[in-house]
Structure formats: C-alpha cells, structure tokens
Scaffold this motif. Sequence first.
Motif, PDB file in Angstrom:
ATOM      1  N   THR A  16       0.841  -1.210   0.000  1.00 17.40           N
ATOM      2  CA  THR A  16       0.000   0.000   0.000  1.00 17.40           C
ATOM      3  C   THR A  16       0.874   1.257   0.000  1.00 17.40           C
ATOM      4  OG1 THR A  16      -1.801  -1.194   1.048  1.00 17.40           O
ATOM      5  CG2 THR A  16      -1.841   1.204   1.256  1.00 17.40           C
ATOM      6  N   CYS A  17       2.023   1.198   0.663  1.00 13.11           N
ATOM      7  CA  CYS A  17       2.949   2.348   0.618  1.00 13.11           C
ATOM      8  C   CYS A  17       3.353   2.648  -0.823  1.00 13.11           C
ATOM      9  CB  CYS A  17       4.192   2.079   1.467  1.00 13.11           C
ATOM     10  SG  CYS A  17       3.848   2.128   3.236  1.00 13.11           S
ATOM     11  N   VAL A  18       3.596   1.587  -1.605  1.00 13.02           N
ATOM     12  CA  VAL A  18       3.949   1.782  -3.016  1.00 13.02           C
ATOM     13  C   VAL A  18       2.789   2.451  -3.761  1.00 13.02           C
ATOM     14  CG1 VAL A  18       4.521   0.598  -5.189  1.00 13.02           C
ATOM     15  CG2 VAL A  18       5.543  -0.183  -3.028  1.00 13.02           C
ATOM     16  N   GLY A  24       0.809   9.830  -5.609  1.00 16.80           N
ATOM     17  CA  GLY A  24       1.228  11.179  -5.207  1.00 16.80           C
ATOM     18  C   GLY A  24       1.003  11.479  -3.739  1.00 16.80           C
ATOM     19  N   LEU A  25       0.743  10.465  -2.936  1.00 15.09           N
ATOM     20  CA  LEU A  25       0.548  10.660  -1.496  1.00 15.09           C
ATOM     21  C   LEU A  25       1.827  10.268  -0.756  1.00 15.09           C
ATOM     22  CD1 LEU A  25      -3.026   9.081  -1.263  1.00 15.09           C
ATOM     23  CD2 LEU A  25      -2.429  11.472  -1.643  1.00 15.09           C
ATOM     24  N   ASN A  26       1.932  10.742   0.490  1.00 14.69           N
ATOM     25  CA  ASN A  26       3.165  10.534   1.248  1.00 14.69           C
ATOM     26  C   ASN A  26       2.916   9.590   2.433  1.00 14.69           C
ATOM     27  OD1 ASN A  26       5.786  10.909   2.211  1.00 14.69           O
ATOM     28  ND2 ASN A  26       5.142  12.648   3.480  1.00 14.69           N
ATOM     29  N   PRO A  27       3.343   8.314   2.321  1.00 22.44           N
ATOM     30  CA  PRO A  27       3.116   7.390   3.435  1.00 22.44           C
ATOM     31  C   PRO A  27       4.116   7.595   4.571  1.00 22.44           C
ATOM     32  CG  PRO A  27       4.212   6.229   1.629  1.00 22.44           C
ATOM     33  CD  PRO A  27       4.008   7.648   1.167  1.00 22.44           C
ATOM     34  N   ILE A  28       3.631   7.541   5.799  1.00 23.20           N
ATOM     35  CA  ILE A  28       4.505   7.570   6.974  1.00 23.20           C
ATOM     36  C   ILE A  28       4.189   6.300   7.767  1.00 23.20           C
ATOM     37  CG2 ILE A  28       4.919   8.729   9.195  1.00 23.20           C
ATOM     38  CD1 ILE A  28       3.962  11.099   6.789  1.00 23.20           C
ATOM     39  N   LEU A  41      12.050  -2.061   4.236  1.00 22.33           N
ATOM     40  CA  LEU A  41      12.307  -0.638   3.956  1.00 22.33           C
ATOM     41  C   LEU A  41      13.284  -0.494   2.795  1.00 22.33           C
ATOM     42  CD1 LEU A  41      12.530   0.683   7.623  1.00 22.33           C
ATOM     43  CD2 LEU A  41      10.579   0.829   6.050  1.00 22.33           C
ATOM     44  N   GLN A  42      14.264  -1.408   2.719  1.00 20.57           N
ATOM     45  CA  GLN A  42      15.211  -1.368   1.590  1.00 20.57           C
ATOM     46  C   GLN A  42      14.493  -1.738   0.284  1.00 20.57           C
ATOM     47  OE1 GLN A  42      18.021  -4.090   3.279  1.00 20.57           O
ATOM     48  NE2 GLN A  42      18.238  -2.669   5.001  1.00 20.57           N
ATOM     49  N   GLY A  43      13.602  -2.718   0.368  1.00 17.85           N
ATOM     50  CA  GLY A  43      12.806  -3.093  -0.804  1.00 17.85           C
ATOM     51  C   GLY A  43      11.990  -1.900  -1.296  1.00 17.85           C
ATOM     52  N   LEU A  44      11.377  -1.190  -0.350  1.00 18.91           N
ATOM     53  CA  LEU A  44      10.579  -0.011  -0.727  1.00 18.91           C
ATOM     54  C   LEU A  44      11.483   1.045  -1.359  1.00 18.91           C
ATOM     55  CD1 LEU A  44       8.141   0.343   2.333  1.00 18.91           C
ATOM     56  CD2 LEU A  44       7.543  -0.240  -0.024  1.00 18.91           C
ATOM     57  N   ASN A  45      12.669   1.182  -0.800  1.00 18.38           N
ATOM     58  CA  ASN A  45      13.611   2.173  -1.344  1.00 18.38           C
ATOM     59  C   ASN A  45      13.973   1.848  -2.793  1.00 18.38           C
ATOM     60  OD1 ASN A  45      16.499   3.056  -1.998  1.00 18.38           O
ATOM     61  ND2 ASN A  45      15.917   4.404  -0.298  1.00 18.38           N
ATOM     62  N   ARG A  46      14.165   0.551  -3.076  1.00 15.59           N
ATOM     63  CA  ARG A  46      14.560   0.174  -4.448  1.00 15.59           C
ATOM     64  C   ARG A  46      13.397   0.390  -5.436  1.00 15.59           C
ATOM     65  NH1 ARG A  46      17.878  -3.640  -1.564  1.00 15.59           N
ATOM     66  NH2 ARG A  46      16.176  -5.159  -1.521  1.00 15.59           N
ATOM     67  N   ILE A  47      12.165   0.244  -4.946  1.00 15.14           N
ATOM     68  CA  ILE A  47      11.018   0.462  -5.841  1.00 15.14           C
ATOM     69  C   ILE A  47      10.757   1.959  -6.020  1.00 15.14           C
ATOM     70  CG2 ILE A  47       8.517   0.164  -6.097  1.00 15.14           C
ATOM     71  CD1 ILE A  47       8.798  -2.434  -4.445  1.00 15.14           C
ATOM     72  N   TYR A 233      -9.257 -14.890  -4.711  1.00 16.07           N
ATOM     73  CA  TYR A 233      -7.840 -14.514  -4.549  1.00 16.07           C
ATOM     74  C   TYR A 233      -7.588 -13.193  -5.260  1.00 16.07           C
ATOM     75  CZ  TYR A 233      -7.385 -19.310  -2.968  1.00 16.07           C
ATOM     76  OH  TYR A 233      -7.535 -20.486  -2.277  1.00 16.07           O
ATOM     77  N   ILE A 234      -7.082 -12.231  -4.504  1.00 14.18           N
ATOM     78  CA  ILE A 234      -6.875 -10.899  -5.083  1.00 14.18           C
ATOM     79  C   ILE A 234      -5.397 -10.505  -5.012  1.00 14.18           C
ATOM     80  CG2 ILE A 234      -7.686  -9.923  -2.864  1.00 14.18           C
ATOM     81  CD1 ILE A 234      -8.383  -7.394  -4.443  1.00 14.18           C
ATOM     82  N   HIS A 235      -4.889  -9.961  -6.121  1.00 14.71           N
ATOM     83  CA  HIS A 235      -3.487  -9.528  -6.160  1.00 14.71           C
ATOM     84  C   HIS A 235      -3.278  -8.412  -5.141  1.00 14.71           C
ATOM     85  CE1 HIS A 235       0.376  -8.117  -7.536  1.00 14.71           C
ATOM     86  NE2 HIS A 235       0.420  -9.022  -8.504  1.00 14.71           N
ATOM     87  N   VAL A 236      -2.217  -8.532  -4.366  1.00 10.94           N
ATOM     88  CA  VAL A 236      -1.983  -7.579  -3.274  1.00 10.94           C
ATOM     89  C   VAL A 236      -1.817  -6.148  -3.794  1.00 10.94           C
ATOM     90  CG1 VAL A 236       0.524  -8.021  -3.196  1.00 10.94           C
ATOM     91  CG2 VAL A 236      -0.656  -7.224  -1.138  1.00 10.94           C
ATOM     92  N   MET A 237      -1.331  -5.954  -5.036  1.00  6.49           N
ATOM     93  CA  MET A 237      -1.217  -4.580  -5.553  1.00  6.49           C
ATOM     94  C   MET A 237      -2.589  -4.008  -5.911  1.00  6.49           C
ATOM     95  SD  MET A 237       1.684  -3.227  -5.127  1.00  6.49           S
ATOM     96  CE  MET A 237       1.237  -1.685  -5.924  1.00  6.49           C
ATOM     97  N   ASP A 238      -3.499  -4.874  -6.382  1.00  4.22           N
ATOM     98  CA  ASP A 238      -4.880  -4.412  -6.595  1.00  4.22           C
ATOM     99  C   ASP A 238      -5.481  -3.983  -5.253  1.00  4.22           C
ATOM    100  OD1 ASP A 238      -5.256  -4.628  -9.348  1.00  4.22           O
ATOM    101  OD2 ASP A 238      -5.805  -6.737  -9.260  1.00  4.22           O
ATOM    102  N   LEU A 239      -5.278  -4.831  -4.246  1.00  2.00           N
ATOM    103  CA  LEU A 239      -5.807  -4.510  -2.916  1.00  2.00           C
ATOM    104  C   LEU A 239      -5.193  -3.202  -2.402  1.00  2.00           C
ATOM    105  CD1 LEU A 239      -7.357  -5.212  -0.346  1.00  2.00           C
ATOM    106  CD2 LEU A 239      -5.499  -6.734   0.309  1.00  2.00           C
ATOM    107  N   ALA A 240      -3.885  -3.045  -2.622  1.00  2.00           N
ATOM    108  CA  ALA A 240      -3.203  -1.822  -2.176  1.00  2.00           C
ATOM    109  C   ALA A 240      -3.849  -0.592  -2.817  1.00  2.00           C
ATOM    110  CB  ALA A 240      -1.720  -1.908  -2.555  1.00  2.00           C
ATOM    111  N   GLU A 241      -4.147  -0.706  -4.111  1.00  2.00           N
ATOM    112  CA  GLU A 241      -4.738   0.433  -4.826  1.00  2.00           C
ATOM    113  C   GLU A 241      -6.157   0.741  -4.324  1.00  2.00           C
ATOM    114  OE1 GLU A 241      -4.066  -0.883  -8.843  1.00  2.00           O
ATOM    115  OE2 GLU A 241      -1.899  -0.516  -8.670  1.00  2.00           O
ATOM    116  N   ALA A 242      -6.849  -0.279  -3.810  1.00  2.00           N
ATOM    117  CA  ALA A 242      -8.184  -0.040  -3.243  1.00  2.00           C
ATOM    118  C   ALA A 242      -8.099   0.900  -2.026  1.00  2.00           C
ATOM    119  CB  ALA A 242      -8.843  -1.365  -2.850  1.00  2.00           C
TER     120      ALA A 242
END
Length: 335
Positions: A16-18, A24-28, A41-47, A233-242
């Motif tokens: 969901t952070c991705v 355009g939002l800022n996750p904390i 956190l390193q994975g998020l940094n690389r993405i 079964y739902i793709h986690v990126m679809d769920l994140a975008e929800a």
Amino acid sequence: MNILVTGGAGFIGSHTCVALVEAGLNPIIVDNFSNANRSVLQGLNRILGKTPVCYEVDCNNLEQMEHILQKEAIDGVIHFAAYKAVGESVAEPIKYYENNIGSLITVLKAMEKTGVEKLVFSSSCTVYGQPDVVPVTEDTPRKPAESPYGNTKAICEDVLRDLVQSGASLQAVSLRYFNPIGAHSSAEIGELPIGVPANLIPFVTQSAAGLRPPVTIFGSDYNTPDGTCIRDYIHVMDLAEAHVKALAFLQNHSKTIYETVNVGTGKGSSVLEVLETFRATVTPMLQFVWGNRRAGDVEATFASVEKVETCLGWRAKRPLEEALQDAWRWQLRLS
Ligand code: UD1
C-alpha cells in the motif's frame, strides 16, 4: 497528503505504501516490527527511489501516536497493524483481543486528540463466515467468528460503527479483504511468512521451490464443482490500490460517515484450479496430494464487487495468473 500507515512494513501495508506514492501521497509508516522485517524498507527504497519515513513504534502507545500524528501533519490513517495468525489466536486469545482491539482504540483516541478524521481499517471477509449466498454482499449479516482473530475484526468494525453513530467527527471505511496473494512485480517486497505457511499460496511457492513437501489439498468432498474450497484470490497490488481509492472517497466526505466495503475480484477459484493454474503458468514442478478437510474452513466464498465499484470506483485489474507469477518471482528472490 500525509498518510499514516500502521503496520506499513507488513505484507499489505508495504504494498500500500507503493500504491500511495504512485498516487502522489506521502506514506509515513508506524510499525513495531513484531511480524515484519526491516529489509522491507530497503525493498521499498529500491522500488520508490526513497525510503518512506518510518517510526519503530507500537501503535498501542497513545503518547507516541499523538506525537507522530501532530509532528507529521497527518491527513489520514490506514490502520493495518494487527496480529493475524488464526491458530495462534485460538491458543492465545487475550493477546489478540488486547493488541488488535486496543491498537484501534489507541489510534482512534490519538486521531480525535489531534483532529485527524479519515480512517481506512483493515477488515476481512472472515466476518461473513460461510455466507448462505455467494457472491457475498456487504449487507449480508455477519456470522459468529470462527476464531478470536476473526472476532477481533468484527469487534473493531463495531467500534467504528458505534463511534460514528455517536456523532464523532470521523469518516471511516472498513475494507473487507478476501484472499490477498502475490507480490510487487519487481519482487522487491512480498509476503514473509514465519515458519510453515498456513495460507495456500506461500505454501505452494515454498513447495514448488523444494522447501516443503507436496501441497495437501484440504478436502475433496465439498459441495463445489470439483469438490475443493472456493475463494476469491486478489493480487496484493490491486488490494493496495483499493486503499488509495478509499482515501479518495473519504476526501470527498467531510461529515461523519462509515462504510464497509468488500475488496475482492468477484471471481471464485477452487483450490484445484489454483494449483492447476500454477502448474500451467508458473512451473510444473508443483506436486500435490489429497487430504482431509481443515477444521474451520468455509466451503465457498467470493465477493460481490458492486459496492466497491460504485462507491470507490475501483476494480481488480490483475488476473490470478499474474498474482501467482509475482508470488513465484518473490519466492525465487527469497530462496
Ligand atoms: C485464511 C484465514 C482467514 C484470513 C485469511 C487471510 C483460516 C481458517 N482462515 O483464510 O481468517 O482472513 O486466511 O488471507 O486460516 N488450503 C489447502 N492446503 C493448504 C493451505 C490451504 O488446501 O496447505 C486451502 C484451504 O483449505 C482454503 C484455501 O486453500 O480452502 C485457502 O486457504 P488460506 O490461504 O489459508 O485462506 P483462508 O482459509 O481462506
């Protein structure tokens, strides 16, 4: 907009952070890392090309939560942080009730104190149990929970409903997730199950990678076309975008509001179909054997997606094949 993501280093939280950054939002992130790894956190940094701000804080800590909400000028909260192991919740119910309900209450108190009014809560289709009719709509009466874990989701939903009914300044959505699977397509982040996975897909990928024995199909005599259980079964990126869509929905409301919304694909797949799809589109290395039913399993459930489409303007985009391929790519990265 600054969005506080409790449990932001977890499986759904990190994806969901991705999605938040892409919108355009800022996750904390607030995470106590009790069930997450700092390497996320390193994975998020690389993405993302940057690491989101992250507080190693337990969101049961009211003082610290108030401090973070104020300091970071938070506009909305997504509350993922919770324990989620069904079996463990049966063995240690107090741990689950205390943490899962306590943390929501602490988050709500901190929000009230600091004037933050938008909340997206992580709920689950587990609140429906075995629905009498599928696809299951949000109006379907909930069934008594099969586990303390499931009950904490139902109780948290009730807390939100009652708070909104009391006239509190709160705009909230509970998202009832069906079965999130897969990983980010970069394989930089994914699910990190501890020990033997209880969920189907992590067991499938570990088994295909030779780390586990063949998958046991739990039950072949269900009243379904092939005798195996059906899930959505739902793709986690679809769920994140929800979650991004849920925040946008809340942005359009300034008055007290509370909605429960299913997040699934609207399509049921049987265990056998999932395994055959994996063998056909990922790797034929996967073996399976037939076993007995697992206690507490529901026969068939999948989401009605009418409300999520009309209310949030969201629908799942990624097919099962893609979710299985992404889960596999993540597995190869891990092993
Ligand atoms: C489980 C949880 C649910 C939680 C959800 C989160 C239980 C009883 N329920 O749901 O509360 O919200 O995960 O994703 O744990 N299966 C096999 N072999 C395996 C593993 C699973 O056949 O080795 C089958 C199960 O019987 C089920 C399906 O695969 O029919 C999916 O299982 P699982 O991934 O554990 O999810 P749920 O049981 O739907």
